[in-house]
Design an enzyme around this catalytic site. Structure first.
Site, PDB file in Angstrom:
ATOM      1  N   ARG A 125     -28.782  28.556 -86.066  1.00 29.23           N
ATOM      2  CA  ARG A 125     -29.585  29.218 -85.034  1.00 29.23           C
ATOM      3  C   ARG A 125     -29.285  30.715 -84.950  1.00 29.23           C
ATOM      4  NH1 ARG A 125     -27.328  26.897 -80.847  1.00 29.23           N
ATOM      5  NH2 ARG A 125     -28.462  28.130 -79.313  1.00 29.23           N
ATOM      6  N   LYS A 126     -28.608  31.249 -85.950  1.00 29.97           N
ATOM      7  CA  LYS A 126     -28.391  32.693 -86.036  1.00 29.97           C
ATOM      8  C   LYS A 126     -29.648  33.315 -86.621  1.00 29.97           C
ATOM      9  CE  LYS A 126     -23.389  32.325 -86.573  1.00 29.97           C
ATOM     10  NZ  LYS A 126     -22.220  32.525 -87.484  1.00 29.97           N
ATOM     11  N   THR A 127     -30.621  33.526 -85.740  1.00 27.99           N
ATOM     12  CA  THR A 127     -31.949  33.967 -86.145  1.00 27.99           C
ATOM     13  C   THR A 127     -32.358  35.190 -85.334  1.00 27.99           C
ATOM     14  OG1 THR A 127     -32.930  32.447 -84.546  1.00 27.99           O
ATOM     15  CG2 THR A 127     -32.670  31.638 -86.797  1.00 27.99           C
TER      16      THR A 127
END
Length: 277
Positions: A125-127
Site C-alpha cells: 500500500r506504499k502508493t
C-alpha cells in the site's frame, strides 16, 4: 477511469485559464504516441479514457502487459488540435508512470521465476495518494500481484496491532469480521509464526527476516505440520539485489514496496504528424 477522476486530473493540469493550448488554431490534427525505450506497457485503458473525454479518436495495437521496443507507436490519434494538446501531458504521465511500474514488476517476476514457478511478487500500500488503483493495476500488467487495494480487502494484523492487543486477541477479533476475508499476521520470529499458524491465520508475513531465517521458519512450520495450512509471505527490505535469495526460500509471496515507489518512469512522447489545413 471515472469521469470525476478525469476531470480532477484535467483541472489540475489546465487550471482556470489555459493560455498554452488555446493559442493554437483549433483545427483537425493527427498525432502519434511512441516509446523511446523498451518497456512493459501499462496505462492503455487510462489513456483511452482521457482521449475519449476529449473527443479524440485513438487507435492502438497494444494492451497492458505487452512488451514494447524502442520506437513502437502506442497510439495513433485524430482529433481537434487543442484537445490533443490538452490530453497530451495527462495521458503521457499515466503511460510513463504506469509503464515504469509494469516494467520493474516484470523484471522482478523474471528474477523470481528462475527459482520458483509458483511464487508471487506483490506490491504494497506504499502508493501515490489518489492513483493507487492505477498503480496496482500496473503491477498486475507486469505479472505481479496487487495484494490489498485497501484496508477492507483483508485483515492484516501488523506489529502495532500486536503491541496494542497481542496476536491471539487480534486474531479473535479479526474472526468476527466477514468469513470471506482472509487473516494475515505479521511476525518477526519463527516462534510467533508458529503461534499465529496454530491460531488459524491464513497468511503469515515474515517481516524483515533474512532469507536464512525465512528458510528456518518454513522448516519449523513443516516439522509441526502447519506449513500446508498457511501462505507464507516475505516482506521488508527486499530489493533487486536480494530478490533471488528470497525466491529460493520456498515462500509463496514476496512483497516489495519498491515496485511502485522506486519505479522509473518510461520515456514516452506525443508528436503531431500531420496537421490538416
Amino acid at each position: 477511469m471515472f469521469i470525476r477522476e478525469i476531470e480532477s486530473f484535467i483541472e489540475e493540469d489546465l487550471g482556470y485559464d489555459d493560455v498554452s493550448c488555446t493559442i493554437v488554431p483549433d483545427r483537425p490534427a493527427e498525432a502519434i504516441i511512441f516509446t523511446k525505450e523498451d518497456c512493459t506497457v501499462a496505462g492503455i485503458d487510462e489513456a483511452v479514457s482521457i482521449f475519449y473525454y476529449f473527443g479524440i479518436q485513438a487507435e492502438t495495437d497494444f494492451k497492458d502487459g505487452d512488451q514494447l521496443k524502442k520506437g513502437d507507436i502506442i497510439f495513433r490519434l485524430k482529433g481537434g488540435a487543442v484537445s490533443i494538446l490538452r490530453a497530451e501531458r495527462i495521458s503521457l504521465n499515466f503511460l510513463g508512470h504506469l509503464s515504469g511500474i509494469a516494467t520493474l514488476t516484470r523484471k522482478c517476476m523474471d528474477i523470481a521465476r528462475k527459482h520458483s514457478e509458483t511464487v508471487r511478487v506483490a506490491c504494497t500500500r506504499k502508493t501515490t495518494p489518489g492513483i493507487r488503483k492505477f498503480e496496482k493495476l500496473a503491477v498486475a500488467a507486469g505479472g505481479g500481484d496487487t495484494h490489498r487495494f485497501n484496508l477492507s480487502d483483508a485483515v492484516m494484523i501488523k506489529d502495532n496491532h500486536v503491541k496494542l492487543m497481542g496476536i491471539e486477541a487480534a486474531i479473535k477479533e479479526a474472526r468476527k469480521t466477514s468469513f470471506t476475508r482472509k487473516i494475515e499476521v505479521e511476525v518477526e520470529s519463527a516462534e510467533d509464526a508458529v503461534f499465529a499458524a496454530e491460531l488459524g491465520a491464513d497468511i503469515i508475513m515474515l517481516d524483515n527476516m533474512q532469507p536464512d531465517g525465512v528458510k528456518e521458519t518454513i522448516s519449523i512450520l513443516n516439522g509441526k505440520g502447519l506449513r500446508e495450512s498457511v501462505l507464507i509471505e516475505a516482506s521488508g527490505g527486499i530489493s533487486l539485489e536480494n530478490l533471488e535469495a528470497y525466491a529460493k526460500t520456498g515462500v509463496d509471496v514476496i512483497s516489495m514496496g519498491l515496485l511502485i515507489h522506486r519505479s522509473r518512469w518510461i520515456d514516452v512522447s506525443l508528436e503531431i504528424v500531420r496537421p490538416e489545413s
